[in-house]
Design an enzyme around this catalytic site. Structure first.
Site, mmCIF file in Angstrom:
data_model
loop_
_atom_site.group_PDB
_atom_site.id
_atom_site.type_symbol
_atom_site.label_atom_id
_atom_site.label_comp_id
_atom_site.label_asym_id
_atom_site.label_seq_id
_atom_site.Cartn_x
_atom_site.Cartn_y
_atom_site.Cartn_z
ATOM 1 N N PRO A 2 -32.873 -76.246 -35.947
ATOM 2 C CA PRO A 2 -33.125 -75.539 -37.197
ATOM 3 C C PRO A 2 -32.977 -76.425 -38.431
ATOM 4 O O PRO A 2 -31.900 -76.936 -38.716
ATOM 5 C CB PRO A 2 -32.073 -74.423 -37.194
ATOM 6 C CG PRO A 2 -31.025 -74.846 -36.251
ATOM 7 C CD PRO A 2 -31.612 -75.834 -35.324
ATOM 8 N N GLU A 3 -34.056 -76.616 -39.111
ATOM 9 C CA GLU A 3 -34.029 -77.253 -40.424
ATOM 10 C C GLU A 3 -34.499 -76.186 -41.411
ATOM 11 O O GLU A 3 -34.598 -75.012 -41.044
ATOM 12 C CB GLU A 3 -34.931 -78.499 -40.447
ATOM 13 C CG GLU A 3 -34.470 -79.561 -39.451
ATOM 14 C CD GLU A 3 -35.292 -80.843 -39.495
ATOM 15 O OE1 GLU A 3 -35.822 -81.159 -40.570
ATOM 16 O OE2 GLU A 3 -35.409 -81.509 -38.467
ATOM 17 N N HIS A 93 -23.109 -67.267 -24.550
ATOM 18 C CA HIS A 93 -23.055 -67.920 -25.857
ATOM 19 C C HIS A 93 -23.378 -66.971 -27.006
ATOM 20 O O HIS A 93 -23.621 -67.417 -28.116
ATOM 21 C CB HIS A 93 -23.969 -69.137 -25.871
ATOM 22 C CG HIS A 93 -23.626 -70.138 -24.827
ATOM 23 N ND1 HIS A 93 -22.378 -70.725 -24.741
ATOM 24 C CD2 HIS A 93 -24.338 -70.650 -23.799
ATOM 25 C CE1 HIS A 93 -22.348 -71.556 -23.710
ATOM 26 N NE2 HIS A 93 -23.523 -71.530 -23.117
ATOM 27 N N ARG A 112 -23.891 -74.714 -28.444
ATOM 28 C CA ARG A 112 -23.102 -75.893 -28.803
ATOM 29 C C ARG A 112 -22.048 -75.613 -29.868
ATOM 30 O O ARG A 112 -21.235 -76.480 -30.156
ATOM 31 C CB ARG A 112 -24.045 -77.010 -29.231
ATOM 32 C CG ARG A 112 -24.843 -77.503 -28.041
ATOM 33 C CD ARG A 112 -25.965 -78.399 -28.457
ATOM 34 N NE ARG A 112 -25.493 -79.677 -28.896
ATOM 35 C CZ ARG A 112 -26.292 -80.650 -29.289
ATOM 36 N NH1 ARG A 112 -27.595 -80.465 -29.308
ATOM 37 N NH2 ARG A 112 -25.794 -81.785 -29.671
ATOM 38 N N ARG A 155 -28.538 -96.101 -55.501
ATOM 39 C CA ARG A 155 -28.044 -96.151 -54.130
ATOM 40 C C ARG A 155 -28.507 -97.432 -53.442
ATOM 41 O O ARG A 155 -29.570 -97.962 -53.738
ATOM 42 C CB ARG A 155 -28.565 -94.952 -53.328
ATOM 43 C CG ARG A 155 -28.116 -93.618 -53.853
ATOM 44 C CD ARG A 155 -26.631 -93.420 -53.622
ATOM 45 N NE ARG A 155 -26.254 -92.040 -53.797
ATOM 46 C CZ ARG A 155 -26.039 -91.197 -52.804
ATOM 47 N NH1 ARG A 155 -26.170 -91.595 -51.571
ATOM 48 N NH2 ARG A 155 -25.701 -89.957 -53.044
#
Length: 276
Positions: A2-3, A93, A112, A155
DNA sequence: ATATATCCCTGCGCGC
DNA sequence: TGCGCGCAGGGATATA
């Protein structure tokens, strides 16, 4: 995984099932995920109605009428599944279960357990430890080439690392960072201080396009999840570089292979020929 | 201050 | 066939 586009898709699904509905049951099947679950979860949510479901970066914000806000993060493998009728037996789960007065059952499943929940209030949302330091939303007008350059010019890191840094732009993950860099023809190894207005514009445009396209397709991961047989989702066919190691570059053709490198412990896929 | 390493955790695919 | 291993990568935390 999932993004932002997958989280956005999940939010839309949750909104449909939850907005205006009252929760009659909230069960935590274990005390913790990535972090301890809020111990007053049921107390603050049961009997309370959902007024809005929003997204900030990869965070899901479920706003209650009482001004409580449930923050959810899917981590790597978190999924929300909604059942309107008789749900199947619970999976090992299925860690958190919600039920609405109208009979919908919403299960948070996360093998997870990298996902997490937090509970706050609308007034404290901006100061929340997960949300307070996030960079601009990539799809909003606040994310511009100027803003992007300002964040990266001092940066000393690579473009790929910059795109994954949620302080610079919030919501990209490994897949869409790779895809956006490919679309912008920029090397993931390029140092951020070498990026001027032209390249920044190309990259910002690419990020917006890649994310918008993925959302329009319902995200990639969610489609995977729907197919319980493990068959890959539609977005698989849209990926230009991610997971395409040793395949011909879609832009340069035969003889120019997509290369996989490791950057800060993560795989990067790109074409060294057209991405400079 | 920023950059990098480590950790959490399970499922899956691979090689032997 | 099965076992062990490496990998997948979100983000917090620790370390350089």
């Amino acid at each position: 995984m999932p993004e932002l586009p997958e989280v956005e898709t999940v939010c839309r699904g949750l909104a449909e099932a939850l907005i205006g509905r009252k929760l009659v049951r909230v069960i935590a099947n274990r005390p913790n995920l990535r972090f301890p679950l809020p111990n007053d979860l049921g107390q603050r949510l049961i009997g309370n109605s959902i007024s809005a479901v929003k997204r900030r970066a990869k965070f899901i914000l479920i706003e209650m009428r009482t001004s409580d806000v449930l923050i959810a993060h899917l981590g790597m493998s978190g999924r929300f599944r909604i059942y309107q009728n008789t749900p199947p037996p619970e999976n090992t789960h299925d860690h958190v279960i919600f039920e609405t007065e109208s009979g919908s059952v919403i299960r948070y499943n996360d093998p997870r357990r990298f996902g997490f929940f937090d509970l706050t209030s609308r007034d404290d949302l901006a100061e929340n430890r997960f949300l307070s330091d996030l960079g601009p939303e990539p799809l909003e007008n606040t994310f511009t080439p100027d803003v992007f350059i300002k964040h990266i010019k001092s940066r000393k890191t690579s473009l790929k690392a910059a795109l994954l840094d949620q302080h610079i732009v919030a919501g990209l993950g490994n897949i869409y960072a790779c895809e956006a860099l490919f679309m912008a023809r920029l090397s993931p190894r390029r140092k951020t201080h070498t990026v001027g207005p032209k390249r920044a514009t190309a990259l910002v445009d690419a990020i917006k396009t890649v994310l918008a396209n993925a959302i329009a397709q319902g995200g990639s991961s969610l489609r995977d999840h729907r197919k319980t047989n493990g068959e890959l989702g539609y977005f698989q066919h849209t990926l230009q570089v991610y997971g395409q190691e040793n395949k011909a570059c879609p832009r340069c053709g035969i003889g120019y292979q997509i290369t996989r490198i490791n950057q800060s412990g993560r795989s990067t896929f790109f074409c060294p020929h057209c991405q400079r």
